[in-house]
Design a protein around this motif. Structure first.
Motif, PDB file in Angstrom:
ATOM      1  N   UNK A  95     -11.017  -5.543   2.389  1.00  0.00           N
ATOM      2  CA  UNK A  95     -10.041  -6.439   3.020  1.00  0.00           C
ATOM      3  C   UNK A  95      -8.900  -5.679   3.681  1.00  0.00           C
ATOM      4  N   UNK A  96      -8.564  -4.509   3.160  1.00  0.00           N
ATOM      5  CA  UNK A  96      -7.495  -3.720   3.771  1.00  0.00           C
ATOM      6  C   UNK A  96      -7.853  -3.220   5.168  1.00  0.00           C
ATOM      7  N   UNK A  97      -9.152  -3.156   5.461  1.00  0.00           N
ATOM      8  CA  UNK A  97      -9.594  -2.648   6.760  1.00  0.00           C
ATOM      9  C   UNK A  97      -9.793  -3.740   7.796  1.00  0.00           C
ATOM     10  N   UNK A  98      -9.593  -4.985   7.401  1.00  0.00           N
ATOM     11  CA  UNK A  98      -9.681  -6.088   8.362  1.00  0.00           C
ATOM     12  C   UNK A  98      -8.483  -5.994   9.305  1.00  0.00           C
ATOM     13  N   UNK A  99      -8.690  -6.022  10.626  1.00  0.00           N
ATOM     14  CA  UNK A  99      -7.563  -5.927  11.563  1.00  0.00           C
ATOM     15  C   UNK A  99      -6.494  -6.966  11.259  1.00  0.00           C
TER      16      UNK A  99
END
Length: 208
Positions: A95-99
């Motif tokens: 989830x941290x890598x979702x723009x």
């Protein structure tokens, strides 16, 4: 291809696409949740063997741990559910890598589609649940990161996560020795205004 990816996710979130034996195991697990937690867990494990990444199974595990006050275990389930939800939406697994742009834009949806689009709502509510459990576990930093992500991808606050940010900021204020009991209760606001209301307190808490 992963079997979970073959499911119609809208139908799956509502329990569709679940093998009958798995559905029966989940139903029985719910009946035993309070009276016989060990039996309930065995039934959940059976359902998981039959449908390891079905949203209904993940939700059942989440509820089992949550209502059993095993919050860390419930948060672990939320992490798994976020990966499943991200796969259904074509998002990065972490989830941290979702723009950090509005989710409806990333998915090519109308702004108000997040009220009714089942896969999107599953993802947003799961991330909100993850943030809530982080708050309950006194992991304010992790909760803050999850809520910052929600603020970015759900700026209109369709899932009501801004209220959790208010709770987190009050917890930070209490930890800093502020007398939060003397602070007046804020008026109810919704949508983007709910996020906007948290900005001054957030800046104060971070020293910005």
């Amino acid at each position: 291809m992963d079997a979970a990816a073959d499911l119609d996710f809208d139908h799956a979130v509502l329990g569709g696409g679940l093998p009958p034996l798995a559905e029966a195991a989940l139903s029985a697990a719910g009946q035993h949740r309070s009276s016989d937690p060990m039996r309930a867990m065995a039934l959940l494990m059976k359902a998981q063997d039959l449908a390891p990444e079905h949203p209904a199974v993940l939700i059942a595990f989440y509820r089992h741990h949550f209502y059993g006050h095993r919050l860390a275990a419930a948060r672990d389930v939320a992490r798994r559910a976020l990966v499943v939800g991200a796969r259904s939406l074509g998002l990065p697994a972490l989830w941290r890598e979702v723009p950090r742009t509005p989710l409806h834009q990333q998915l090519g949806l109308a702004p108000d589609a997040l009220r009714t689009d089942a896969p999107s709502r599953f993802y947003l509510f799961t991330l909100k649940g993850y943030a809530y459990l982080s708050l309950r576990l006194a992991d304010l930093a992790e909760a803050g990161e999850a809520l910052a992500q929600l603020r970015a991808i759900d700026p209109d606050d369709w899932v009501g996560a801004a209220l959790l940010e208010t709770v987190r900021l009050r917890a930070l204020a209490a930890a800093a020795g502020e007398d939060i009991d003397e602070q007046p209760a804020p008026a109810a606001v919704f949508g983007a205004a709910a996020w906007a209301r948290t900005a001054p307190a957030a800046a104060l808490a971070t020293g910005a």
